[in-house]
Each structure stands twice: as structure tokens, then as C-alpha cells.
Design an enzyme around this catalytic site. Structure first.
Site, PDB file in Angstrom:
ATOM      1  N   ASP A 177       0.818  -1.220   0.000  1.00  0.00           N
ATOM      2  CA  ASP A 177       0.000   0.000   0.000  1.00  0.00           C
ATOM      3  C   ASP A 177       0.854   1.275   0.000  1.00  0.00           C
ATOM      4  OD1 ASP A 177      -2.260   1.552   0.191  1.00  0.00           O
ATOM      5  OD2 ASP A 177      -2.510   1.263   2.352  1.00  0.00           O
ATOM      6  N   GLU A 284      -3.610  -0.275  -8.092  1.00  0.00           N
ATOM      7  CA  GLU A 284      -4.416   0.854  -7.601  1.00  0.00           C
ATOM      8  C   GLU A 284      -3.630   2.156  -7.709  1.00  0.00           C
ATOM      9  OE1 GLU A 284      -6.890   0.461  -4.162  1.00  0.00           O
ATOM     10  OE2 GLU A 284      -6.327   2.417  -3.363  1.00  0.00           O
TER      11      GLU A 284
END
Ligand code: ZN
Length: 504
Positions: A177, A284
Site C-alpha cells: 500500500d 491501484e
């Protein structure tokens, strides 16, 4: 009969005084049986197999384990081997059991949980096991790694041993992330991550709003591709929810000057992963940690440009209107949020190839329903610090002295630690733990100020040392290990509160 039940029964009668098995973890490859068990201070992998062929001793050698005895079932002897929960042993286990490998999600609704201590994955799994949602059971940001001194390998290893402990066999993902550097991507790929969240915020032109004509023009004029961009976007009209979105030269200059370099960085990262990762992966783009809300027009441009560069992305995280502070509910005008979200969801649906992602999703109870409805199931949500606070709740209840010391240390570290977050709690508004009764310490975990303070100081708390020894970390792990069922219950309850609000 030789089956899981009898293996566990015989193990218990011979070794039950020393080891406690996690019964749900047991799996077999038809030759040997594998499960997790713990003693008073640690968890281990146990391997049980027939003593006849040499297979098991070879297997144990590979697993860096040792034989600790035998058990008898139906008159035959079975060897019992014990091995550590190392990354190497995990990789060996993954070769036998493919359900231990994280995988690809795509456009299914999904939800990520962070585990800063690396011990709560089984509790997260309890929340997911009966729901139709794809979980990201490993999820950590590069920033959190820096703060805790953990590595990408630690994150994946800890989570996957948790998957094994719980006996979970459904698909799940592993999200590296908020990655900003290619070097981090490289390590995350090598360690088996399946989703990569790129944070290009360092490349966004900051400090320029649409009125800063000089700054914008200067940047815009230096972009060689500007004519091509003008040709592509000027005069284009796109209707979203009966509203027409259209670029004029000023608005196009503004979004191009602001985001062009960020998009380039995203493309570079994508190409790197594409070249280096063999299997399918989720990608993402996170535009949530930026100074101000991303407008629908900017969203249209960012998604359009990334797609034009042949980046096959699955999620887009945006900074939405309002305040998205860590560890507390949404602050802002829900009506305005809902209105903007409708536009963003409309844009995402028009593209039809990616989901909207919501970050800092811990405790944002007031927006979950709207988010899930408006995105029509095309959503990804990330939570992280919320489980850490539930771990502290366990400590508040079971080891109040330790909690008091952690709390005091967090207060002292707060000013420094809050610098890397957008949070509004002032030091002066944090209550003195000394004024609270010991048996009420857990109530502090329900106060907004304390939640934020304990949320952002996790790194300082976990890495604090005195004379070369950890001040809190070892005692934290020890207390949580000794009170695991209660700890897991708190964590599961909290994740359930989130998932219950989603229309899945
Ligand atoms: Zn984020």
C-alpha cells in the site's frame, strides 16, 4: 481411522500438556498432516506422518524442523515433527497448499485490513469467512513499515501464517500500500504481493490552485505533449448524472499542470510491475493523500490519461470532500460528499474498468452505506489502524499498568508523530490517564482524542527502546498472546461493525 480428528485427538493425548493445537488449521496432502499449535510463549508448525517411508524425515529436514516423538493410530506409528513459523517454511507449505498464496481480485467488491503487529489475521478472517467480499488480508503501507521497522516479507509471512492458523481456504489478496518508490515495488513483488497501490502525491504540483495562472502556465508550457492532450480533451463533452463535464483551455491547463508528472510516475511503476511480475496483479492509483479534494473533472483526466497510457488499473482512490482523519468517523457535510461521490461513481462506471477505493476507512461508519450503494458494488475499502486500537483495548483490560505506561509515552511522542498525518486533535485536549480508574481504561479507547493519539503513535510505541531493550513491544506481544481469544474477539467485532454496513 486415520483422519484429522484422530490425528488431533492422539496429538492432544500425547502432547496436550505442552501444546495446544489450532484445530481449524489442520490440512493434509494425503501423506502428512500439517497444523499449528502453541506452547506457553510461541506458535509452531507441526507435521505428522507415517514412520514407514523416509518421506517424513526428508520433509522435516526441508522444513528445518525436528522430530519430537510419535503417536499411534490404528496400531501404526506416526512421527510428530515441529518447525518454526519462518518465511522459508511458509514458502514450502505454499508449494503443497496453493490456498496459502494470495491472488488476484479484479473488480469484485473488496476490503483491506491492516495488521501492524502481525498477529491478528485469524481475527480478521472470522469477519470475512461468511461474506461475499474479497479480503486483502495482508496490507501495509511503506510508511507503516518505516514506522515499525518491519519488512514487506514480515508482513506477508505474518499474515499468511494467520491464514494457515485459521484454516482459511478462500481467495484473498496482499496489498503493498501507498508505495512511492520503485525499489519498494521490487521487494514487494519478490515477496509475493498481488496488489500494488501507487501513491504519486510527491509528483503533484502543489500550492497552485486554479487561480495561480502564472504558475500553472509555466508548468503547462513546459509539457511537450500538451498539444496532443489539447486535441484529445478540448471540446469533449461527457454527461454524468445529467451534468455535462467539459474541459475548456483553463481547466485543462490546470489539471494537466497539476497531475501530469504524477500520471507519468504511475505509468512508470505499472510498466515496472508488468515486466517483473509473472502472475496477474491488481493495480491501484491512490490520489487520496493530497491537499484538496479531487474534482470530477480532474478524476476524468487522471483516469483517462492513465488508461491512454495502457495502464490496466483496477482501483482509483480519490481524496473526497470533507475530513478523512484517522481512527474516527467522517467529518464534513454528508450531503456534499454524497453529491460528489455520485459524480465520481458515475465517471468510474462510464469507464467500467475500475473500482472506486476508499482509504482511511477505519471508523467511517457514516459513509459506508452511501459508498457501497453509489459505487454499485464497484468498490474497495481500506482500514488499518483500527485493529491496533483494539489490541490496546485488550491491554487496557488485561494489563492496565502496561496500558498506563504506553499511554503516557504516547502523549509524550504525540507532537512529533502527528506531523505525518492530517489529524486535528490537540495535545491539550488529551485527557490525563491518571484521572481515570484502572478498571475504566478501556473507555479511553472510545474517546476521539485518545483514539487519534494512540493511532498515530504506534510506531513510536513499538520501536521505543531503553538500554538496547524494547520498552513496550515485548510486553505488548506477551499480553496479547496470553489473552488471544479476547484479543481476537475485540478485533473481529470491530471489523464486523464495518462490514455489516456494506450492502454485500
Ligand atoms: Zn491512502
Amino acid at each position: 481411522m486415520i483422519n484429522a480428528k484422530n490425528i488431533l485427538k492422539e496429538f492432544k493425548s500425547s502432547f496436550g500438556a505442552r501444546y495446544n493445537a489450532y484445530e481449524s488449521s489442520i490440512v493434509s496432502d494425503n501423506k502428512s498432516w500439517f497444523f499449528l499449535a502453541k506452547d506457553g510463549s510461541k506458535k509452531y508448525l507441526f507435521v505428522i506422518g507415517s514412520s514407514k517411508p523416509f518421506e517424513l524425515s526428508e520433509l522435516l529436514e526441508e522444513f528445518e524442523g525436528k522430530t519430537i516423538g510419535t503417536i499411534k493410530i490404528d496400531g501404526s506409528d506416526f512421527i510428530v515433527g515441529k518447525a518454526d513459523l519462518s518465511f522459508k517454511n511458509l514458502k514450502l507449505l505454499q508449494k503443497i497448499f496453493s490456498h496459502l498464496k494470495p491472488g488476484f481480485c479484479g473488480l469484485k467488491p473488496s476490503f483491506g485490513t491492516g495488521d501492524r503487529l502481525g498477529i491478528v489475521t485469524p481475527a480478521h478472517i472470522s469477519s470475512f469467512s461468511s461474506r461475499e467480499i474479497f479480503p486483502y488480508l495482508c496490507q501495509q503501507s511503506a510508511r507503516e513499515l518505516n514506522k515499525t521497522g518491519r519488512s514487506w516479507q514480515d508482513v506477508i509471512s505474518d499474515s499468511l501464517w494467520g491464514v494457515f492458523e485459521a484454516g482459511y481456504k478462500n481467495p484473498f489478496g496482499a496489498d503493498a500500500d501507498h508505495v512511492k518508490e520503485i525499489e519498494d515495488l521490487d521487494v514487494a513483488i519478490k515477496n509475493g504481493f498481488t496488489m500494488f497501490t501507487i501513491d504519486p502525491s510527491d509528483f503533484i504540483l502543489t500550492g497552485a490552485d486554479s487561480q495561480d495562472k502564472d504558475k500553472i502556465s509555466k508548468r503547462y508550457d513546459s509539457i511537450p505533449e500538451k498539444k496532443e492532450i489539447e486535441k484529445f480533451y478540448l471540446g469533449k463533452k461527457i454527461t454524468i448524472n445529467k451534468k455535462v463535464l467539459e474541459f475548456d483551455l483553463d481547466s485543462l491547463k490546470f489539471v494537466t499542470a497539476s497531475y501530469f508528472d504524477a500520471i507519468k510516475h504511475v505509468v512508470k511503476c505499472y510498466k515496472f510491475i508488468e515486466q517483473n511480475k509473472k502472475d496477474n496483479f491488481d493495480f491501484e492509483v491512490s490520489m487520496d493523500e493530497v491537499d484538496s479534494a479531487i474534482s470530477p473533472l480532474a478524476h476524468l483526466f487522471i483516469a483517462g490519461e492513465i488508461q491512454r497510457n495502457e495502464v490496466n488499473f483496477h482501483n482509483m482512490a480519490l481524496r473526497y470532500p470533507g475530513m478523512w482523519e484517522k481512527a474516527i468517523d467522517y467529518i464534513g457535510d454528508i450531503g456534499q460528499f454524497s453529491h460528489e461521490l455520485k459524480m465520481h461513481a458515475g465517471i468510474a462506471k462510464k469507464f467500467g474498468s475500475y473500482k472506486l477505493s476508499l482509504h482511511s476507512g477505519s471508523e467511517k461508519f457514516s459513509v459506508y452505506q452511501i459508498f457501497s450503494e453509489e459505487s454499485d458494488g464497484l468498490f474497495h475499502i481500506k482500514t488499518s489502524g483500527t485493529s491496533w486500537l483494539e489490541s490496546l483495548r485488550t491491554i487496557a483490560v488485561k494489563n492496565p499498568d502496561l496500558f498506563r505506561n504506553i499511554y503516557d509515552y504516547a502523549v509524550k511522542s504525540y507532537e512529533e508523530e502527528k506531523k505525518s498525518y492530517h489529524i486535528s486533535t490537540e495535545l491539550s485536549s488529551i485527557p490525563d490517564v491518571g484521572k481515570f480508574r484502572e478498571d475504566k481504561f478501556d473507555n479511553l479507547l472510545d474517546l476521539k482524542e485518545c483514539r487519534q493519539m494512540l493511532h498515530v503513535t504506534f510506531g513510536a510505541i513499538l520501536t521505543a527502546t531503553k538500554n538496547g531493550n524494547h520498552i513496550f513491544s515485548d510486553s505488548i506481544y506477551k499480553t496479547l498472546f496470553a489473552n488471544e481469544p479476547l484479543h481476537y474477539r475485540y478485533i473481529t467485532k470491530n471489523i464486523d461493525r464495518h462490514l455489516d454496513l456494506l450492502d454485500i
